[in-house]
Design an enzyme around this catalytic site. Structure first.
Site, PDB file in Angstrom:
ATOM      1  N   HIS A 105      -9.009  -6.444   4.446  1.00  0.00           N
ATOM      2  CA  HIS A 105      -7.788  -7.057   3.909  1.00  0.00           C
ATOM      3  C   HIS A 105      -6.906  -7.439   5.078  1.00  0.00           C
ATOM      4  CE1 HIS A 105      -7.383  -2.673   4.046  1.00  0.00           C
ATOM      5  NE2 HIS A 105      -6.105  -2.844   4.363  1.00  0.00           N
ATOM      6  N   LEU A 106      -6.272  -8.597   4.934  1.00  0.00           N
ATOM      7  CA  LEU A 106      -5.312  -9.056   5.933  1.00  0.00           C
ATOM      8  C   LEU A 106      -3.924  -8.902   5.334  1.00  0.00           C
ATOM      9  CD1 LEU A 106      -5.400 -10.383   8.773  1.00  0.00           C
ATOM     10  CD2 LEU A 106      -5.144 -12.592   7.615  1.00  0.00           C
TER      11      LEU A 106
HETATM   12  P1  AMP Z   1      -4.525  -0.257   5.161  1.00  0.00           P
HETATM   13  O1  AMP Z   1      -3.866   0.975   5.698  1.00  0.00           O
HETATM   14  O2  AMP Z   1      -4.483  -1.409   6.118  1.00  0.00           O
HETATM   15  O3  AMP Z   1      -5.911   0.025   4.635  1.00  0.00           O
HETATM   16  O4  AMP Z   1      -3.624  -0.759   3.959  1.00  0.00           O
HETATM   17  C1  AMP Z   1      -3.903  -0.551   2.611  1.00  0.00           C
HETATM   18  C2  AMP Z   1      -2.750  -1.139   1.849  1.00  0.00           C
HETATM   19  O5  AMP Z   1      -3.122  -1.232   0.502  1.00  0.00           O
HETATM   20  C3  AMP Z   1      -1.448  -0.332   1.910  1.00  0.00           C
HETATM   21  O6  AMP Z   1      -0.408  -1.139   2.461  1.00  0.00           O
HETATM   22  C4  AMP Z   1      -1.200   0.028   0.443  1.00  0.00           C
HETATM   23  O7  AMP Z   1       0.173   0.025   0.114  1.00  0.00           O
HETATM   24  C5  AMP Z   1      -1.981  -1.046  -0.276  1.00  0.00           C
HETATM   25  N1  AMP Z   1      -2.421  -0.697  -1.625  1.00  0.00           N
HETATM   26  C6  AMP Z   1      -3.086   0.424  -1.996  1.00  0.00           C
HETATM   27  N2  AMP Z   1      -3.363   0.371  -3.304  1.00  0.00           N
HETATM   28  C7  AMP Z   1      -2.883  -0.806  -3.761  1.00  0.00           C
HETATM   29  C8  AMP Z   1      -2.873  -1.456  -5.033  1.00  0.00           C
HETATM   30  N3  AMP Z   1      -3.413  -0.880  -6.127  1.00  0.00           N
HETATM   31  N4  AMP Z   1      -2.285  -2.671  -5.146  1.00  0.00           N
HETATM   32  C9  AMP Z   1      -1.738  -3.253  -4.048  1.00  0.00           C
HETATM   33  N5  AMP Z   1      -1.728  -2.708  -2.831  1.00  0.00           N
HETATM   34  C10 AMP Z   1      -2.289  -1.498  -2.688  1.00  0.00           C
END
Ligand code: AMP
Length: 120
Positions: A105-106
């Protein structure tokens, strides 16, 4: 480097429609939705629809169509979000990058001046 994708992660569940999301943009190869815990006025996640764990996995293994589709989604997110004064794109990757969700994810962050990239 080998990449093992586990489809039990939360973004795979979003792609399967098992849990809701706040969609900003979607095309054949990517989905963009608002981060559930925004860290800036604009905080959108752009994810490929294919099973890629990280940016380096995606760059190495995704097809040309998937890569073009993904970056077209990034362009649309930036346009829709109105981040004309700038933004930051972040791809946290594996343990040193503190990646929580093992589906590439970006993060697109903007809407305000964000400060320096890393603590001094
Ligand atoms: P990372 O630490 O780069 O893997 O970021 C994961 C991101 O996903 C975090 O900023 C979370 O707030 C976000 N996240 C987790 N679950 C969800 C969800 N159900 N919908 C939207 N964002 C999410």
């Amino acid at each position: 480097m080998t990449f093992d994708y586990d489809d039990r992660n939360i973004f795979a569940r979003i792609l399967r429609g098992e849990i809701p999301n706040s969609t900003v943009f979607e095309n054949d190869h990517a989905l963009a939705f608002k981060d559930i815990a925004p860290q800036a006025p604009v905080h959108v996640l752009v994810i490929p629809k294919g099973p890629y764990v990280s940016l380096d996995h995606f760059a190495a293994a995704a097809s040309a169509d998937e890569q073009v589709g993904f970056f077209q989604a990034v362009a649309e997110v930036c346009r829709i979000s109105g981040v004309d004064e700038g933004f930051r794109a972040i791809a946290n990757t594996r343990s040193h990058g503190v990646q929580d969700v093992p589906h590439f994810h970006l993060h697109i962050l903007g809407g305000t001046r964000l400060g320096r990239m890393l603590p001094a």
